[in-house]
Design a protein around this motif. Structure first.
Motif, PDB file in Angstrom:
ATOM      1  N   ALA A  79       5.473  24.636  10.834  1.00  0.00           N
ATOM      2  CA  ALA A  79       5.443  23.330  10.146  1.00  0.00           C
ATOM      3  C   ALA A  79       3.987  22.928  10.006  1.00  0.00           C
ATOM      4  O   ALA A  79       3.196  23.080  10.949  1.00  0.00           O
ATOM      5  CB  ALA A  79       6.207  22.295  10.956  1.00  0.00           C
ATOM      6  N   VAL A  80       3.619  22.446   8.820  1.00  0.00           N
ATOM      7  CA  VAL A  80       2.227  22.050   8.575  1.00  0.00           C
ATOM      8  C   VAL A  80       2.204  20.570   8.201  1.00  0.00           C
ATOM      9  O   VAL A  80       2.998  20.119   7.378  1.00  0.00           O
ATOM     10  CB  VAL A  80       1.634  22.880   7.402  1.00  0.00           C
ATOM     11  N   HIS A  81       1.300  19.829   8.836  1.00  0.00           N
ATOM     12  CA  HIS A  81       1.101  18.417   8.489  1.00  0.00           C
ATOM     13  C   HIS A  81      -0.341  18.244   8.015  1.00  0.00           C
ATOM     14  O   HIS A  81      -1.274  18.697   8.684  1.00  0.00           O
ATOM     15  CB  HIS A  81       1.321  17.507   9.707  1.00  0.00           C
ATOM     16  N   VAL A  82      -0.512  17.590   6.866  1.00  0.00           N
ATOM     17  CA  VAL A  82      -1.855  17.434   6.298  1.00  0.00           C
ATOM     18  C   VAL A  82      -2.006  16.028   5.740  1.00  0.00           C
ATOM     19  O   VAL A  82      -1.077  15.497   5.134  1.00  0.00           O
ATOM     20  CB  VAL A  82      -2.051  18.414   5.101  1.00  0.00           C
ATOM     21  N   VAL A  83      -3.189  15.423   5.917  1.00  0.00           N
ATOM     22  CA  VAL A  83      -3.503  14.191   5.194  1.00  0.00           C
ATOM     23  C   VAL A  83      -4.326  14.599   3.976  1.00  0.00           C
ATOM     24  O   VAL A  83      -5.386  15.192   4.103  1.00  0.00           O
ATOM     25  CB  VAL A  83      -4.301  13.205   6.079  1.00  0.00           C
ATOM     26  N   SER A  84      -3.792  14.309   2.804  1.00  0.00           N
ATOM     27  CA  SER A  84      -4.514  14.668   1.580  1.00  0.00           C
ATOM     28  C   SER A  84      -5.236  13.437   1.043  1.00  0.00           C
ATOM     29  O   SER A  84      -4.687  12.339   1.045  1.00  0.00           O
ATOM     30  CB  SER A  84      -3.529  15.190   0.538  1.00  0.00           C
ATOM     31  N   GLN A  85      -6.477  13.660   0.596  1.00  0.00           N
ATOM     32  CA  GLN A  85      -7.303  12.547   0.115  1.00  0.00           C
ATOM     33  C   GLN A  85      -6.853  12.050  -1.257  1.00  0.00           C
ATOM     34  O   GLN A  85      -7.355  11.071  -1.752  1.00  0.00           O
ATOM     35  CB  GLN A  85      -8.773  12.981  -0.025  1.00  0.00           C
ATOM     36  N   GLU A  86      -5.942  12.750  -1.874  1.00  0.00           N
ATOM     37  CA  GLU A  86      -5.528  12.375  -3.225  1.00  0.00           C
ATOM     38  C   GLU A  86      -4.017  12.399  -3.330  1.00  0.00           C
ATOM     39  O   GLU A  86      -3.345  12.948  -2.473  1.00  0.00           O
ATOM     40  CB  GLU A  86      -6.044  13.376  -4.264  1.00  0.00           C
ATOM     41  N   ASP A  87      -3.547  11.807  -4.405  1.00  0.00           N
ATOM     42  CA  ASP A  87      -2.123  11.876  -4.683  1.00  0.00           C
ATOM     43  C   ASP A  87      -1.739  13.348  -4.875  1.00  0.00           C
ATOM     44  O   ASP A  87      -2.576  14.161  -5.250  1.00  0.00           O
ATOM     45  CB  ASP A  87      -1.815  11.086  -5.956  1.00  0.00           C
ATOM     46  N   VAL A  88      -0.487  13.672  -4.598  1.00  0.00           N
ATOM     47  CA  VAL A  88      -0.047  15.054  -4.778  1.00  0.00           C
ATOM     48  C   VAL A  88       0.838  15.098  -6.014  1.00  0.00           C
ATOM     49  O   VAL A  88       1.865  14.434  -6.073  1.00  0.00           O
ATOM     50  CB  VAL A  88       0.729  15.544  -3.537  1.00  0.00           C
ATOM     51  N   PHE A  89       0.397  15.830  -7.012  1.00  0.00           N
ATOM     52  CA  PHE A  89       1.111  15.844  -8.284  1.00  0.00           C
ATOM     53  C   PHE A  89       2.154  16.959  -8.292  1.00  0.00           C
ATOM     54  O   PHE A  89       2.130  17.870  -7.462  1.00  0.00           O
ATOM     55  CB  PHE A  89       0.111  16.001  -9.434  1.00  0.00           C
ATOM     56  N   TRP A  90       3.073  16.891  -9.274  1.00  0.00           N
ATOM     57  CA  TRP A  90       4.137  17.888  -9.365  1.00  0.00           C
ATOM     58  C   TRP A  90       3.557  19.299  -9.473  1.00  0.00           C
ATOM     59  O   TRP A  90       4.105  20.244  -8.916  1.00  0.00           O
ATOM     60  CB  TRP A  90       5.045  17.578 -10.557  1.00  0.00           C
ATOM     61  N   ALA A  91       2.422  19.422 -10.188  1.00  0.00           N
ATOM     62  CA  ALA A  91       1.840  20.756 -10.367  1.00  0.00           C
ATOM     63  C   ALA A  91       1.477  21.361  -9.000  1.00  0.00           C
ATOM     64  O   ALA A  91       1.674  22.557  -8.758  1.00  0.00           O
ATOM     65  CB  ALA A  91       0.599  20.657 -11.245  1.00  0.00           C
ATOM     66  N   THR A  92       0.981  20.539  -8.089  1.00  0.00           N
ATOM     67  CA  THR A  92       0.634  21.019  -6.740  1.00  0.00           C
ATOM     68  C   THR A  92       1.897  21.430  -5.987  1.00  0.00           C
ATOM     69  O   THR A  92       1.933  22.463  -5.311  1.00  0.00           O
ATOM     70  CB  THR A  92      -0.111  19.912  -5.952  1.00  0.00           C
ATOM     71  N   MET A  93       2.946  20.607  -6.131  1.00  0.00           N
ATOM     72  CA  MET A  93       4.215  20.922  -5.459  1.00  0.00           C
ATOM     73  C   MET A  93       4.727  22.289  -5.934  1.00  0.00           C
ATOM     74  O   MET A  93       5.219  23.093  -5.134  1.00  0.00           O
ATOM     75  CB  MET A  93       5.274  19.861  -5.806  1.00  0.00           C
ATOM     76  N   GLU A  94       4.594  22.536  -7.239  1.00  0.00           N
ATOM     77  CA  GLU A  94       5.092  23.805  -7.800  1.00  0.00           C
ATOM     78  C   GLU A  94       4.277  24.985  -7.255  1.00  0.00           C
ATOM     79  O   GLU A  94       4.828  26.043  -6.939  1.00  0.00           O
ATOM     80  CB  GLU A  94       5.026  23.755  -9.334  1.00  0.00           C
ATOM     81  N   LYS A  95       2.951  24.761  -7.114  1.00  0.00           N
ATOM     82  CA  LYS A  95       2.114  25.847  -6.563  1.00  0.00           C
ATOM     83  C   LYS A  95       2.490  26.107  -5.107  1.00  0.00           C
ATOM     84  O   LYS A  95       2.506  27.261  -4.651  1.00  0.00           O
ATOM     85  CB  LYS A  95       0.633  25.448  -6.642  1.00  0.00           C
ATOM     86  N   LEU A  96       2.800  25.046  -4.362  1.00  0.00           N
ATOM     87  CA  LEU A  96       3.197  25.214  -2.957  1.00  0.00           C
ATOM     88  C   LEU A  96       4.508  26.010  -2.879  1.00  0.00           C
ATOM     89  O   LEU A  96       4.662  26.897  -2.048  1.00  0.00           O
ATOM     90  CB  LEU A  96       3.359  23.845  -2.281  1.00  0.00           C
ATOM     91  N   LYS A  97       5.435  25.649  -3.751  1.00  0.00           N
ATOM     92  CA  LYS A  97       6.723  26.375  -3.792  1.00  0.00           C
ATOM     93  C   LYS A  97       6.473  27.856  -4.083  1.00  0.00           C
ATOM     94  O   LYS A  97       7.085  28.735  -3.489  1.00  0.00           O
ATOM     95  CB  LYS A  97       7.584  25.847  -4.934  1.00  0.00           C
ATOM     96  N   ALA A  98       5.510  28.088  -5.027  1.00  0.00           N
ATOM     97  CA  ALA A  98       5.251  29.467  -5.463  1.00  0.00           C
ATOM     98  C   ALA A  98       4.709  30.334  -4.326  1.00  0.00           C
ATOM     99  O   ALA A  98       4.906  31.549  -4.339  1.00  0.00           O
ATOM    100  CB  ALA A  98       4.276  29.460  -6.637  1.00  0.00           C
ATOM    101  N   ILE A  99       4.043  29.737  -3.323  1.00  0.00           N
ATOM    102  CA  ILE A  99       3.577  30.563  -2.197  1.00  0.00           C
ATOM    103  C   ILE A  99       4.590  30.547  -1.038  1.00  0.00           C
ATOM    104  O   ILE A  99       4.277  30.943   0.084  1.00  0.00           O
ATOM    105  CB  ILE A  99       2.157  30.174  -1.708  1.00  0.00           C
TER     106      ILE A  99
END
Ligand code: AMP
Length: 295
Positions: free
Chosen positions: A260-280
């Protein structure tokens, strides 16, 4: 120990675009402005603050004269009335709400697209000093007519050819047959202070308030992300998600290679990022807003 007697007085807009944003920000800082607006002076019992509700035009004057220690105003006002900053009123911090822009707008059929095209025109505005400085900087001469409201009406009734006013959504311009052609300044609410040195007691209250505002503002932009991923894919995470260089990695209570990974991101997380995460191969991806954050 000496009992707290001094209060820091802060001027807020009573009605208008900044009013709700100011109260909302203070509420997020844990300050309930009870009875706000109908009561024109409200005291906060625990923090040592006193809130004054005033017209936005009066706030810089209250802060300059020392009647109030702090104020929340639009930075468009400070630029227009430069005397306040000359007399020691200082911006403590931008507050990232009530964002708008001061723009030149023209009737929709007009061909004006460059500041040079404004030469010889009549401009209606509530911000004569700001527009004059902008025209001078661009070596353009035009006539300025001052209006204190309903500026968008000026071209329709023949008071001026074009206008210079605050624009947020652009709806008011559109409804009045105008279009935005040149942005002069980006504006937002700012926290201002009187130039004089505060007593130690008041300075402590101000520092505490600033710390809380900073906490609210940085939390607003950040997101807390939780996901599951194969341990060997961790190096790829940092490439996809800003802030993921030093994630919190927790073992899962199963036999898989996932963590399990927990991260504080400095920016909003857009759908494109979610899709890239799914892809890995990431799964159970949660993106949560952060309410408060103090480093
Ligand atoms: P909008 O229709 O959202 O573009 O808003 C434009 C109208 O609201 C204009 O009459 C502006 O003078 C006023 N306005 C927009 N934003 C602000 C602001 N941040 N502070 C004060 N007035 C504003």
């Amino acid at each position: 120990m000496k009992a707290t007697t001094e209060r820091v007085r802060i001027a807020l807009q009573k009605k208008g675009r900044l009013a709700d944003g100011s109260i909302d920000l203070l509420a997020r800082c844990g300050l309930s402005v009870k009875g706000a607006k109908s009561q024109l002076m409200v005291q906060d019992e625990t923090f040592g603050l006193e809130f004054i509700f005033a017209r936005d035009d009066d706030i810089p004057e209250f802060v300059q004269s020392g009647v109030c220690d702090l104020g929340i105003v639009g930075d468009n006002l400070l630029e227009e009335y430069a005397q306040y900053e000359k007399n020691g009123v200082a911006v403590i911090m931008p507050l990232a709400f009530s964002r708008c822009r001061l723009s030149i707008a023209t009737p929709k059929r007009s061909n004006i697209s460059d500041i040079k095209d404004v030469a010889g025109k009549t401009i209606a505005t509530s911000y004569p000093n700001t527009i004059k400085a902008y025209l001078d900087k661009n070596d353009v001469s035009a006539k300025i007519v001052v209006m204190h409201g309903s500026v968008e009406l000026a071209p329709q009734i023949g008071v001026a050819d074009i206008i210079c006013d605050l624009v947020a959504s652009g709806a008011t311009l559109n409804e009045n047959g105008l279009k935005e052609v040149l942005q002069i300044k980006q504006c937002q609410a700012v926290l201002i202070r009187n130039g004089a040195k505060l007593s130690n007691e008041k300075q402590l209250i101000v520092d505490r308030l600033i710390m809380r505002i900073n906490g609210v503002l940085s939390a607003k932009q950040n997101r807390y992300i939780m996901l599951h991923i194969d341990k060997d894919k961790l190096p790829l995470l940092a490439k996809i998600m800003p802030g993921a260089e030093r994630p919190t990695v927790l073992a899962l209570n199963d036999t898989s290679d996932k963590v399990a990974v927990h991260v504080v991101s400095q920016e909003d997380v857009f759908w494109a990022t979610m899709e890239k995460l799914k892809a890995i191969g990431a799964s159970s991806i949660l993106v949560l807003p952060i309410e408060k954050m103090v480093d």
